[in-house]
Design an enzyme around this catalytic site. Structure first.
Site, PDB file in Angstrom:
ATOM      1  N   GLY A  12      20.008  12.177  19.627  1.00  0.00           N
ATOM      2  CA  GLY A  12      19.777  10.749  19.406  1.00  0.00           C
ATOM      3  C   GLY A  12      20.823   9.832  20.005  1.00  0.00           C
ATOM      4  O   GLY A  12      21.059   8.737  19.480  1.00  0.00           O
ATOM      5  N   ASN A  14      20.490   8.249  22.780  1.00  0.00           N
ATOM      6  CA  ASN A  14      19.723   7.072  23.221  1.00  0.00           C
ATOM      7  C   ASN A  14      19.374   6.186  22.028  1.00  0.00           C
ATOM      8  O   ASN A  14      19.479   4.964  22.108  1.00  0.00           O
ATOM      9  CB  ASN A  14      18.450   7.499  23.948  1.00  0.00           C
ATOM     10  CG  ASN A  14      18.726   7.857  25.395  1.00  0.00           C
ATOM     11  OD1 ASN A  14      18.919   6.986  26.230  1.00  0.00           O
ATOM     12  ND2 ASN A  14      18.791   9.152  25.687  1.00  0.00           N
ATOM     13  N   MET A  90      10.633  15.767  21.895  1.00  0.00           N
ATOM     14  CA  MET A  90      10.288  16.913  22.741  1.00  0.00           C
ATOM     15  C   MET A  90       8.911  17.498  22.422  1.00  0.00           C
ATOM     16  O   MET A  90       8.753  18.714  22.317  1.00  0.00           O
ATOM     17  CB  MET A  90      11.378  17.992  22.627  1.00  0.00           C
ATOM     18  CG  MET A  90      12.767  17.510  22.994  1.00  0.00           C
ATOM     19  SD  MET A  90      12.857  16.751  24.627  1.00  0.00           S
ATOM     20  CE  MET A  90      12.928  18.225  25.633  1.00  0.00           C
ATOM     21  N   ILE A  92       4.753  17.162  23.696  1.00  0.00           N
ATOM     22  CA  ILE A  92       3.776  16.540  24.597  1.00  0.00           C
ATOM     23  C   ILE A  92       2.714  15.878  23.727  1.00  0.00           C
ATOM     24  O   ILE A  92       2.250  16.467  22.744  1.00  0.00           O
ATOM     25  CB  ILE A  92       3.163  17.609  25.530  1.00  0.00           C
ATOM     26  CG1 ILE A  92       4.237  18.107  26.489  1.00  0.00           C
ATOM     27  CG2 ILE A  92       1.968  17.041  26.292  1.00  0.00           C
ATOM     28  CD1 ILE A  92       3.812  19.298  27.328  1.00  0.00           C
ATOM     29  N   LEU A  93       2.358  14.657  24.073  1.00  0.00           N
ATOM     30  CA  LEU A  93       1.409  13.916  23.239  1.00  0.00           C
ATOM     31  C   LEU A  93      -0.015  14.020  23.771  1.00  0.00           C
ATOM     32  O   LEU A  93      -0.237  14.120  24.978  1.00  0.00           O
ATOM     33  CB  LEU A  93       1.820  12.447  23.164  1.00  0.00           C
ATOM     34  CG  LEU A  93       3.170  12.176  22.492  1.00  0.00           C
ATOM     35  CD1 LEU A  93       3.490  10.693  22.509  1.00  0.00           C
ATOM     36  CD2 LEU A  93       3.174  12.701  21.057  1.00  0.00           C
ATOM     37  N   ASN A 107       8.581   6.220  27.402  1.00  0.00           N
ATOM     38  CA  ASN A 107       9.402   7.424  27.365  1.00  0.00           C
ATOM     39  C   ASN A 107      10.531   7.290  28.374  1.00  0.00           C
ATOM     40  O   ASN A 107      10.400   6.587  29.377  1.00  0.00           O
ATOM     41  CB  ASN A 107       8.532   8.636  27.732  1.00  0.00           C
ATOM     42  CG  ASN A 107       9.302   9.940  27.697  1.00  0.00           C
ATOM     43  OD1 ASN A 107      10.102  10.180  26.785  1.00  0.00           O
ATOM     44  ND2 ASN A 107       9.085  10.793  28.685  1.00  0.00           N
ATOM     45  N   HIS A 109      12.920   9.640  30.898  1.00  0.00           N
ATOM     46  CA  HIS A 109      12.922  10.970  31.496  1.00  0.00           C
ATOM     47  C   HIS A 109      14.120  11.089  32.451  1.00  0.00           C
ATOM     48  O   HIS A 109      14.330  10.206  33.278  1.00  0.00           O
ATOM     49  CB  HIS A 109      11.610  11.203  32.254  1.00  0.00           C
ATOM     50  CG  HIS A 109      11.529  12.564  32.854  1.00  0.00           C
ATOM     51  ND1 HIS A 109      11.262  13.688  32.093  1.00  0.00           N
ATOM     52  CD2 HIS A 109      11.713  13.005  34.120  1.00  0.00           C
ATOM     53  CE1 HIS A 109      11.288  14.761  32.878  1.00  0.00           C
ATOM     54  NE2 HIS A 109      11.553  14.368  34.102  1.00  0.00           N
TER      55      HIS A 109
HETATM   56  C1  GRF Z   1      17.581  12.417  27.282  1.00  0.00           C
HETATM   57  O1  GRF Z   1      18.241  12.936  28.390  1.00  0.00           O
HETATM   58  C2  GRF Z   1      16.196  11.983  27.637  1.00  0.00           C
HETATM   59  O2  GRF Z   1      16.057  11.570  28.952  1.00  0.00           O
HETATM   60  C3  GRF Z   1      15.403  13.245  27.432  1.00  0.00           C
HETATM   61  O3  GRF Z   1      15.999  13.845  26.310  1.00  0.00           O
HETATM   62  C4  GRF Z   1      17.361  13.475  26.216  1.00  0.00           C
HETATM   63  C5  GRF Z   1      17.614  12.970  24.830  1.00  0.00           C
HETATM   64  O4  GRF Z   1      18.977  12.782  24.551  1.00  0.00           O
HETATM   65  N1  GRF Z   1      14.009  12.932  27.301  1.00  0.00           N
HETATM   66  P1  GRF Z   1      19.437  12.083  23.199  1.00  0.00           P
HETATM   67  O5  GRF Z   1      18.789  12.834  22.039  1.00  0.00           O
HETATM   68  O6  GRF Z   1      18.999  10.657  23.239  1.00  0.00           O
HETATM   69  O7  GRF Z   1      20.924  12.228  23.167  1.00  0.00           O
END
Ligand code: GRF
Length: 196
Positions: A12, A14, A90, A92-93, A107, A109
């Site tokens: 988390g 992000n 993680m 797929i929807l 999303n 990526h």
């Molecule tokens: C990120 O690198 C994002 O691009 C990918 O999963 C990772 C999540 O990282 N989809 P975090 O949980 O936000 O640290």
């Protein structure tokens, strides 16, 4: 007020950047809930510390993807949701979740899509000796990492060390996601033609 949900499965970082951006006003809106398919996701701790309601729906408890997603839809009913932000979610929807939120589901990526959809993007960049890498934020449709692109950030690849590369990509992500969410909140970002 613009109100959005964040879906996570892990650390988390992000989510943390997005929480910070709502706290310092970079995002003019609030996170109504954080949903995880894993109860051990550290992002849930981050959400609780920020007093954001959390929801855990374990995918293993459902026979099918569709049943899992119907349970998610049900759990979101009590919230005002203008956008769902996938931040390291993680799973797929399927159309069960995509259809009702088409154009309101994005999303992040860790690659310069359309290059390298799927997993292990940093390793692929190293293996192919690419000199550029980056991140993409895109609307979600039924294609895997194939929906309309909202924004990208690019870096020059200066090291073959996967940890260094990953950290740099994370920095880019933390900078870009709040900006894109705010642009969406302002009505400047729209899905033009999406597949459900
Ligand atoms: C990120 O690198 C994002 O691009 C990918 O999963 C990772 C999540 O990282 N989809 P975090 O949980 O936000 O640290």
């Amino acid at each position: 007020m613009f109100s959005f949900a964040v879906f996570i499965s892990g650390n988390g970082s992000n989510l943390q950047a997005i929480i910070n951006a709502t706290n310092n006003g970079q995002i003019d809106g609030k996170i109504c809930c954080v949903l995880s398919n894993k109860e051990e996701a550290f992002g849930l701790v981050r959400a609780k510390e920020a007093n954001i309601p959390t929801i855990v729906i374990k995918h293993q408890n459902f026979e099918t993807r569709e049943k899992f997603e119907n349970a998610i839809l049900k759990s979101l009913k009590s919230f005002q949701i203008d956008l769902i932000v996938l931040a390291g979610f993680m799973r797929i929807l399927s159309p069960v979740l995509i259809k009702p939120y088409l154009g309101k589901l994005m999303n992040i990526h860790p690659s310069l899509l359309p290059k390298y959809p799927g997993l292990n993007t940093h390793q692929k960049v190293i293996d192919n000796q690419d000199n550029q890498h980056g991140v993409t934020i895109h609307f979600v449709d039924e294609t895997l990492d194939g929906g309309q692109i909202c924004a990208q950030s690019i870096i020059k690849v200066e090291s073959n060390d996967i940890n260094i590369l990953e950290n740099k990509i994370h920095e880019l992500e933390h900078e870009l996601y709040p900006k894109v969410i705010q642009r969406f909140a302002e009505g400047e970002l729209k899905l033009i033609k999406g597949k459900q």
